[in-house]
Design a protein around this motif. Structure first.
Motif, mmCIF file in Angstrom:
data_model
loop_
_atom_site.group_PDB
_atom_site.id
_atom_site.type_symbol
_atom_site.label_atom_id
_atom_site.label_comp_id
_atom_site.label_asym_id
_atom_site.label_seq_id
_atom_site.Cartn_x
_atom_site.Cartn_y
_atom_site.Cartn_z
ATOM 1 N N LEU A 4 0.914 -1.075 -0.166
ATOM 2 C CA LEU A 4 0.031 0.094 0.016
ATOM 3 C C LEU A 4 0.967 0.983 0.024
ATOM 4 O O LEU A 4 1.792 1.432 0.991
ATOM 5 C CB LEU A 4 -0.932 -0.156 1.224
ATOM 6 C CG LEU A 4 -2.084 0.744 1.353
ATOM 7 C CD1 LEU A 4 -2.937 0.180 0.032
ATOM 8 C CD2 LEU A 4 -2.858 0.972 2.442
ATOM 9 N N LEU A 5 0.710 2.150 -0.892
ATOM 10 C CA LEU A 5 1.610 3.258 -1.021
ATOM 11 C C LEU A 5 0.916 4.380 -0.320
ATOM 12 O O LEU A 5 -0.167 4.479 0.024
ATOM 13 C CB LEU A 5 1.819 3.636 -2.492
ATOM 14 C CG LEU A 5 2.726 2.674 -3.616
ATOM 15 C CD1 LEU A 5 2.376 2.869 -4.981
ATOM 16 C CD2 LEU A 5 4.020 2.651 -2.922
ATOM 17 N N PRO A 6 1.592 5.322 -0.001
ATOM 18 C CA PRO A 6 0.906 6.600 0.650
ATOM 19 C C PRO A 6 -0.171 7.287 -0.017
ATOM 20 O O PRO A 6 -0.064 7.469 -1.210
ATOM 21 C CB PRO A 6 2.292 7.565 0.581
ATOM 22 C CG PRO A 6 3.494 6.794 0.652
ATOM 23 C CD PRO A 6 3.245 5.900 -0.205
ATOM 24 N N GLN A 7 -1.196 7.411 0.896
ATOM 25 C CA GLN A 7 -2.213 8.020 0.373
ATOM 26 C C GLN A 7 -3.333 7.127 -0.496
ATOM 27 O O GLN A 7 -4.453 7.544 -0.826
ATOM 28 C CB GLN A 7 -2.372 9.337 -0.552
ATOM 29 C CG GLN A 7 -1.180 10.366 -0.035
ATOM 30 C CD GLN A 7 -1.350 10.726 1.420
ATOM 31 O OE1 GLN A 7 -2.521 10.793 1.843
ATOM 32 N NE2 GLN A 7 -0.219 10.624 2.420
ATOM 33 N N GLU A 8 -2.843 5.899 -0.550
ATOM 34 C CA GLU A 8 -3.760 4.808 -1.008
ATOM 35 C C GLU A 8 -5.014 4.223 -0.136
ATOM 36 O O GLU A 8 -4.682 4.088 1.052
ATOM 37 C CB GLU A 8 -3.162 3.669 -1.831
ATOM 38 C CG GLU A 8 -2.390 4.040 -3.152
ATOM 39 C CD GLU A 8 -1.623 3.231 -3.568
ATOM 40 O OE1 GLU A 8 -1.470 2.986 -5.121
ATOM 41 O OE2 GLU A 8 -1.252 1.931 -3.000
ATOM 42 N N TRP A 9 -5.908 3.642 -0.796
ATOM 43 C CA TRP A 9 -6.784 3.057 -0.152
ATOM 44 C C TRP A 9 -7.615 1.624 -0.827
ATOM 45 O O TRP A 9 -7.748 1.747 -1.857
ATOM 46 C CB TRP A 9 -8.288 3.948 0.042
ATOM 47 C CG TRP A 9 -9.334 3.416 0.745
ATOM 48 C CD1 TRP A 9 -9.423 3.005 2.428
ATOM 49 C CD2 TRP A 9 -10.708 3.351 0.014
ATOM 50 N NE1 TRP A 9 -10.676 2.786 2.036
ATOM 51 C CE2 TRP A 9 -11.691 2.922 1.238
ATOM 52 C CE3 TRP A 9 -11.408 3.690 -0.940
ATOM 53 C CZ2 TRP A 9 -12.891 2.558 1.158
ATOM 54 C CZ3 TRP A 9 -12.635 3.431 -1.226
ATOM 55 C CH2 TRP A 9 -13.413 2.926 -0.073
ATOM 56 N N ALA A 10 -7.446 0.673 -0.118
ATOM 57 C CA ALA A 10 -7.935 -0.591 -0.261
ATOM 58 C C ALA A 10 -9.344 -0.808 -0.206
ATOM 59 O O ALA A 10 -9.527 -0.807 1.290
ATOM 60 C CB ALA A 10 -6.975 -1.515 -0.097
ATOM 61 N N PRO A 11 -10.486 -0.584 -1.075
ATOM 62 C CA PRO A 11 -11.721 -0.520 -0.581
ATOM 63 C C PRO A 11 -12.121 -1.573 0.194
ATOM 64 O O PRO A 11 -11.996 -2.631 0.296
ATOM 65 C CB PRO A 11 -12.401 -0.462 -1.837
ATOM 66 C CG PRO A 11 -11.424 -1.011 -2.878
ATOM 67 C CD PRO A 11 -9.862 -0.862 -2.396
#
Ligand code: GTQ
Length: 367
Positions: free
Chosen positions: A99-106
Motif C-alpha cells: 500500500l503506497l502513501p495516500q492509497e485506499w484498498a476499498p
C-alpha cells in the motif's frame, strides 16, 4: 502389500461403458488415494527471500494503480501445488501486499479468514468490523470470516504486509466469495487496549454483547515482551513460543489456521517434531537457518505419483531466513531451526494448519 489390478488390465469396452455412466473402478486408484502410512504431499519446502520479492512488489506499485488492483499483492505460490493454484500449502494462502502513501484498498468482506503480519512501513491502518487498527512491524491483525475490512495509508513510506488466508480450503469447499462495501464508520474502542494485560479480561456480565473476535490487533511489542519474559523466567525451556489466542476463550484465534510467535535464544537449535500440519515461518527479527530433512517417504510418494522427480523430493532442504523472509514446510516432516546469532535472540512468526487438523480429527505428532 500386494499389487492391485490396473486400469489397463480391464477390457476397453468395459472401461468405455463405465466412463459413459460416470463410474470409476476404485482398485486402480486405491493406493494413490490411500497410500501406505504416509499421505502424498504436494507441498514443497519453499523459500521466498524478501530481498528478491520487494523490488518486484515496488514495481507492481509503479505498474498497477490501486483501482486496477484493489489488493496489490504478489502471491507466494508453492510450485509443488502449481503456481496457478496460489497455495503455499493445502489450506494456506500467502500474499505480500503493498500500500503506497495516500492509497485506499476499498472495503469488502469475504468467507475466507485472513490475518496480516506487518513487514515494513508505518502510518497505515486496517479497519476491521469498524475498528481502526494501526499497522506496525510485527503486529498481527485479524480479519475473521465475514468481517468488513479496508486498508488505508496516511504515512509517507510504502507499507508492506504478509497476508495469510485459509483461501485454498474455502475455495476447495466451494464457499469462497466476497462482497464489496462502502467505507466503514469507525467505532470507538480498541480490543488491544481492552485486552492489553494477560490474565485479566473484561467480566462478561452481559453475554449478548460479547464478540466472537474480541481482539483484532495483537501488537508485536506485547508478543515480543511475552516471549522475552518467558525465556527469562524459564531458562530451561526449549521451545519459547506463544500462541495467538482469543483472550475470552483461550482458544485458537481463528477457525482453521493457527498463529504463533517463537523466540530462539542466541545460537539455539530447536528441532520441531514431525506433525501432520504444514507450516509457514516468517522472520520478524534475526536470521534463522531452516532445515527439512530428506524424507524417504516423500521419495516413495513422489515415485508413486510420478509428479515430482525422486531426487528432488528426497534431498534435504535448507534455507537461511533473513529478516522479512518467508518459507513453508510440508506436514509430517520435522523442521530444525537455528538462530545464527551468538548474541541476539531471533523471532519468528509461524502459521500452521493445526486447528483444521484437530477439527478433522487427523492431528498427529510423529516425533
Ligand atoms: O487484503 O482483503 O492477499 O481480500 C487476498 C485477498 C488480501 C485483502 C489478499 C484479499 C486481501
Amino acid at each position: 502389500m500386494h499389487e492391485l489390478g490396473r486400469l489397463e488390465d480391464l477390457p476397453q469396452d468395459y472401461r468405455d461403458e463405465l466412463q459413459r455412466l460416470n463410474l470409476v473402478p476404485l482398485w486402480p486408484n486405491l493406493r494413490a488415494l490411500l497410500p501406505p502410512n504416509m499421505p502424498s504431499r504436494h507441498t514443497r519446502p519453499t523459500h521466498w527471500p524478501y530481498a528478491t520479492l520487494k523490488p518486484l512488489l515496488m514495481r507492481a506499485g509503479e505498474l498497477t494503480p490501486m483501482h486496477k488492483a484493489e489488493r496489490r499483492v504478489l502471491v507466494l505460490a508453492n510450485p509443488g501445488h502449481g503456481l496457478e493454484n496460489m497455495k503455499a500449502s493445502p489450506a494456506i494462502y500467502l500474499g505480500m501486499q503493498l500500500l503506497l502513501p495516500q492509497e485506499w484498498a476499498p472495503a469488502h468482506r469475504h468467507t475466507p479468514n485472513a490475518v496480516r503480519m506487518i513487514v515494513e512501513g508505518r502510518g497505515a491502518t486496517t479497519t476491521v468490523h469498524g475498528e481502526k487498527c494501526p499497522m506496525e512491524r510485527g503486529d498481527l491483525i485479524l480479519t475473521p470470516t465475514g468481517q468488513w475490512h479496508e486498508h488505508e495509508h496516511s504515512g509517507s513510506e510504502p507499507v508492506v504486509w504478509l497476508d495469510v488466508l485459509d483461501l485454498p480450503l474455502m475455495y476447495y469447499a466451494e464457499v469462497s466469495y466476497a462482497i464489496e462495501g462502502q467505507r466503514q464508520d469507525v467505532k470507538p474502542g480498541r480490543g488491544d487496549e481492552v485486552y492489553a494485560r494477560g490474565g485479566v479480561v473484561p467480566t462478561p456480565y452481559f453475554e449478548r454483547g460479547r464478540e466472537d473476535y474480541p481482539m483484532l490487533r495483537y501488537p508485536w511489542q506485547d508478543a515480543r515482551a511475552a516471549l522475552v519474559a518467558l525465556a527469562k523466567s524459564q531458562p530451561g525451556l526449549g521451545c519459547v513460543q506463544v500462541s495467538y489466542v482469543n483472550p475470552d476463550t483461550g482458544r485458537d484465534v481463528q477457525n482453521n489456521l493457527g498463529y504463533y510467535a517463537l523466540m530462539l535464544r542466541p545460537r539455539q537449535t530447536l528441532r520441531l517434531p514431525a506433525r501432520s500440519p504444514s507450516q509457514v515461518f516468517h522472520a520478524i527479527e534475526g536470521q534463522v537457518d531452516v532445515a527439512v530433512p530428506a524424507a524417504e517417504s516423500a521419495a516413495e510418494s513422489a515415485a508413486a505419483s510420478a509428479a515430482v522427480p525422486v531426487a528432488e523430493a528426497a534431498s534435504e532442504h535448507r534455507f537461511t531466513l533473513a529478516e522479512a523472509d518467508t518459507c513453508c514446510t510440508p506436514g509430517y516432516e520435522a523442521v530444525t531451526l537455528t538462530n545464527r546469532s551468538a548474541s541476539e535472540p531471533a523471532f519468528l512468526f509461524i502459521a500452521d494448519e493445526s486447528p483444521l487438523h484437530r477439527k478433522l480429527g487427523v492431528y498427529e505428532v510423529r516425533g
